[in-house]
Design a protein around this motif. Structure first.
Motif, PDB file in Angstrom:
ATOM      1  N   SER A 110     -13.891  30.361  -0.915  1.00 42.88           N
ATOM      2  CA  SER A 110     -13.395  31.709  -1.175  1.00 42.88           C
ATOM      3  C   SER A 110     -12.371  32.146  -0.139  1.00 42.88           C
ATOM      4  O   SER A 110     -11.460  32.921  -0.441  1.00 42.88           O
ATOM      5  N   ALA A 111     -12.520  31.630   1.097  1.00 42.16           N
ATOM      6  CA  ALA A 111     -11.592  31.992   2.173  1.00 42.16           C
ATOM      7  C   ALA A 111     -10.279  31.228   2.091  1.00 42.16           C
ATOM      8  O   ALA A 111      -9.350  31.539   2.836  1.00 42.16           O
ATOM      9  N   GLY A 112     -10.196  30.240   1.198  1.00 43.44           N
ATOM     10  CA  GLY A 112      -8.927  29.555   1.005  1.00 43.44           C
ATOM     11  C   GLY A 112      -8.932  28.061   1.229  1.00 43.44           C
ATOM     12  O   GLY A 112      -7.880  27.416   1.153  1.00 43.44           O
ATOM     13  N   LEU A 113     -10.097  27.477   1.489  1.00 42.89           N
ATOM     14  CA  LEU A 113     -10.167  26.029   1.703  1.00 42.89           C
ATOM     15  C   LEU A 113     -10.059  25.307   0.369  1.00 42.89           C
ATOM     16  O   LEU A 113     -10.804  25.587  -0.569  1.00 42.89           O
ATOM     17  N   ASN A 114      -9.122  24.373   0.277  1.00 44.17           N
ATOM     18  CA  ASN A 114      -8.902  23.630  -0.962  1.00 44.17           C
ATOM     19  C   ASN A 114      -9.577  22.268  -0.987  1.00 44.17           C
ATOM     20  O   ASN A 114      -9.965  21.779  -2.053  1.00 44.17           O
ATOM     21  N   ALA A 115      -9.669  21.627   0.187  1.00 40.78           N
ATOM     22  CA  ALA A 115     -10.105  20.234   0.210  1.00 40.78           C
ATOM     23  C   ALA A 115     -10.909  19.948   1.463  1.00 40.78           C
ATOM     24  O   ALA A 115     -10.646  20.526   2.533  1.00 40.78           O
ATOM     25  N   VAL A 116     -11.875  19.023   1.339  1.00 38.73           N
ATOM     26  CA  VAL A 116     -12.678  18.630   2.491  1.00 38.73           C
ATOM     27  C   VAL A 116     -12.715  17.112   2.600  1.00 38.73           C
ATOM     28  O   VAL A 116     -12.844  16.407   1.593  1.00 38.73           O
ATOM     29  N   ASN A 117     -12.583  16.633   3.821  1.00 38.54           N
ATOM     30  CA  ASN A 117     -12.811  15.230   4.149  1.00 38.54           C
ATOM     31  C   ASN A 117     -14.050  15.174   5.026  1.00 38.54           C
ATOM     32  O   ASN A 117     -14.105  15.853   6.064  1.00 38.54           O
ATOM     33  N   ILE A 118     -15.012  14.383   4.623  1.00 38.40           N
ATOM     34  CA  ILE A 118     -16.304  14.345   5.291  1.00 38.40           C
ATOM     35  C   ILE A 118     -16.499  12.984   5.944  1.00 38.40           C
ATOM     36  O   ILE A 118     -16.375  11.949   5.277  1.00 38.40           O
ATOM     37  N   SER A 119     -16.794  12.986   7.226  1.00 38.81           N
ATOM     38  CA  SER A 119     -17.046  11.733   7.932  1.00 38.81           C
ATOM     39  C   SER A 119     -18.435  11.228   7.575  1.00 38.81           C
ATOM     40  O   SER A 119     -19.427  11.937   7.764  1.00 38.81           O
ATOM     41  N   LEU A 120     -18.510  10.014   7.071  1.00 38.64           N
ATOM     42  CA  LEU A 120     -19.794   9.426   6.686  1.00 38.64           C
ATOM     43  C   LEU A 120     -19.703   7.914   6.864  1.00 38.64           C
ATOM     44  O   LEU A 120     -19.078   7.226   6.069  1.00 38.64           O
ATOM     45  N   PHE A 152     -14.251  22.144  -4.986  1.00 41.84           N
ATOM     46  CA  PHE A 152     -13.034  21.949  -4.199  1.00 41.84           C
ATOM     47  C   PHE A 152     -12.062  21.070  -4.981  1.00 41.84           C
ATOM     48  O   PHE A 152     -12.475  20.215  -5.787  1.00 41.84           O
ATOM     49  N   ASP A 153     -10.775  21.256  -4.746  1.00 41.24           N
ATOM     50  CA  ASP A 153      -9.767  20.434  -5.415  1.00 41.24           C
ATOM     51  C   ASP A 153      -9.969  18.955  -5.096  1.00 41.24           C
ATOM     52  O   ASP A 153      -9.673  18.088  -5.926  1.00 41.24           O
ATOM     53  N   SER A 154     -10.423  18.690  -3.886  1.00 44.18           N
ATOM     54  CA  SER A 154     -10.561  17.309  -3.449  1.00 44.18           C
ATOM     55  C   SER A 154     -11.733  17.197  -2.483  1.00 44.18           C
ATOM     56  O   SER A 154     -11.867  18.007  -1.565  1.00 44.18           O
ATOM     57  N   VAL A 155     -12.582  16.207  -2.705  1.00 45.42           N
ATOM     58  CA  VAL A 155     -13.654  15.868  -1.777  1.00 45.42           C
ATOM     59  C   VAL A 155     -13.483  14.395  -1.416  1.00 45.42           C
ATOM     60  O   VAL A 155     -13.497  13.531  -2.310  1.00 45.42           O
ATOM     61  N   LYS A 156     -13.291  14.129  -0.147  1.00 45.58           N
ATOM     62  CA  LYS A 156     -13.084  12.756   0.305  1.00 45.58           C
ATOM     63  C   LYS A 156     -14.104  12.401   1.382  1.00 45.58           C
ATOM     64  O   LYS A 156     -14.568  13.268   2.120  1.00 45.58           O
ATOM     65  N   ILE A 157     -14.402  11.125   1.456  1.00 47.04           N
ATOM     66  CA  ILE A 157     -15.297  10.603   2.478  1.00 47.04           C
ATOM     67  C   ILE A 157     -14.495   9.692   3.391  1.00 47.04           C
ATOM     68  O   ILE A 157     -13.743   8.831   2.917  1.00 47.04           O
ATOM     69  N   ASN A 158     -14.652   9.858   4.695  1.00 43.09           N
ATOM     70  CA  ASN A 158     -14.019   8.983   5.672  1.00 43.09           C
ATOM     71  C   ASN A 158     -15.075   8.073   6.278  1.00 43.09           C
ATOM     72  O   ASN A 158     -16.039   8.553   6.886  1.00 43.09           O
TER      73      ASN A 158
END
Length: 325
Positions: A110-120, A152-158
């Motif tokens: 809601s605050a404006g975050l479009n995408a997250v990359n998660i370290s796993l 989210f527009d994009s969810v990625k795993i690193n």
């Protein structure tokens, strides 16, 4: 509008902004002994707002919030709103260890975050603890599920590829994206100033993953205009993608499109370069924007054509948390 372009014709539409050097995990390849240093003196919200505005006026439309762990800051949501509300910024992403993601994903979106990359770096609790020094595996997995749930527009795993620690789990990682619309990117372990023995023991060449992907029927995906350094692969039997970030590969730097600013306001032209340009003195007043932009443009002229990791030259980055990775 001015544009950020270096002397080699590369354009920079992507800013990686570190919010803190602090991380609450103790990943073996980054901060095995935990964060040591001052936990004060990081950029304030007004300074961040001025910095991002200047970059946006120079053509930057994607901002990634990094660390350390960016969400350890109590004012993270305020920072996120400020960045997302900057005219010209079209996409806001963050890289996180996801320890707060399950509880906050909806609010951050809601605050404006479009995408997250998660370290796993592991898919089961004990391996996760061994690599990260933390026992919150279930919490991280809940964060991934919630990130997908809120849309989210994009969810990625690193996933940092580590010999003898997780490289035997490739089939499990491939299977993880079979029914999840996630891009799971294997990151080749990079040598930094203080991890040389670890690097020598655990480095796995990115070419090994590329060979397995191609042998398994995975096909490269066309890159978007603001894409990061990952080469992504798709498979008809998988909802998600597998990506590969291989900084030791030839021509890795040819398509560089990002600049980095540290949590204390230093512009880093290359993650593995030497030196930086202090921007903080020009972040103290709204009237300094033009001077700040000129300072950034002048510094960009010194960006080298490539890093020199393949020669064992790692620059002055002691560990990835010091510059935001």
């Amino acid at each position: 509008m001015q544009t950020l372009q270096d002397r080699f014709g590369r354009r920079f539409s992507y800013l990686r902004l570190s919010l803190t050097e602090v991380c609450n995990f103790r990943c073996q390849y980054c901060l095995p002994d935990g964060f040591r240093g001052s936990k004060r003196g990081f950029l304030t919200v007004p300074e961040i707002r001025r910095l991002v505005r200047a970059f946006a006026e120079l053509g930057t439309f994607k901002v990634r919030l990094t660390g350390g762990e960016p969400t350890v800051r109590r004012d993270f949501t305020e920072i996120l709103s400020a960045v997302a509300g900057t005219p010209g910024v079209e996409r806001v992403a963050m890289t996180t260890n996801a320890y707060r993601l399950a509880k906050n994903a909806a609010a951050w979106k809601s605050a404006g975050l479009n995408a997250v990359n998660i370290s796993l770096d592991a898919l089961e609790g004990e391996s996760f603890r061994r690599i990260t020094g933390d026992r919150r595996f279930a919490q991280v997995m809940d964060g991934i599920d919630q990130a997908l749930a809120v849309g989210f527009d994009s969810v990625k795993i690193n996933t940092v590829l580590l010999r003898e620690l997780n490289d035997d789990q490739l089939p499990a990682f491939f299977d993880f994206v079979r029914n999840r619309p996630i891009s799971l990117r294997f990151i080749e372990l990079m040598q930094t100033g203080d991890n040389q023995p670890y690097f020598q023991r655990h480095h796995v060449p990115g070419s090994r993953i590329r060979e397995k992907l191609e042998a398994g029927g995975w096909q490269p995906v066309r890159r978007g205009p603001a894409a990061g350094p990952a080469v992504e692969y798709a498979h008809p039997d998988h909802a998600g993608h597998i990506g590969l970030i291989a900084p030791y590969a030839a021509h890795f730097c040819d398509g560089c499109n990002r600049l980095r600013v540290t949590a204390r306001g230093a512009l880093k032209l290359c993650l593995f370069g030497n030196g930086s340009t202090d921007l903080r003195a020009l972040l103290q007043d709204d009237d300094q924007t033009e001077a700040l932009k000129s300072h950034i443009m002048k510094a960009l002229f010194e960006k080298p054509p490539t890093h020199f990791l393949h020669q064992g030259r790692v620059g002055d980055t002691p560990h990835l948390a010091s510059t935001g990775g």
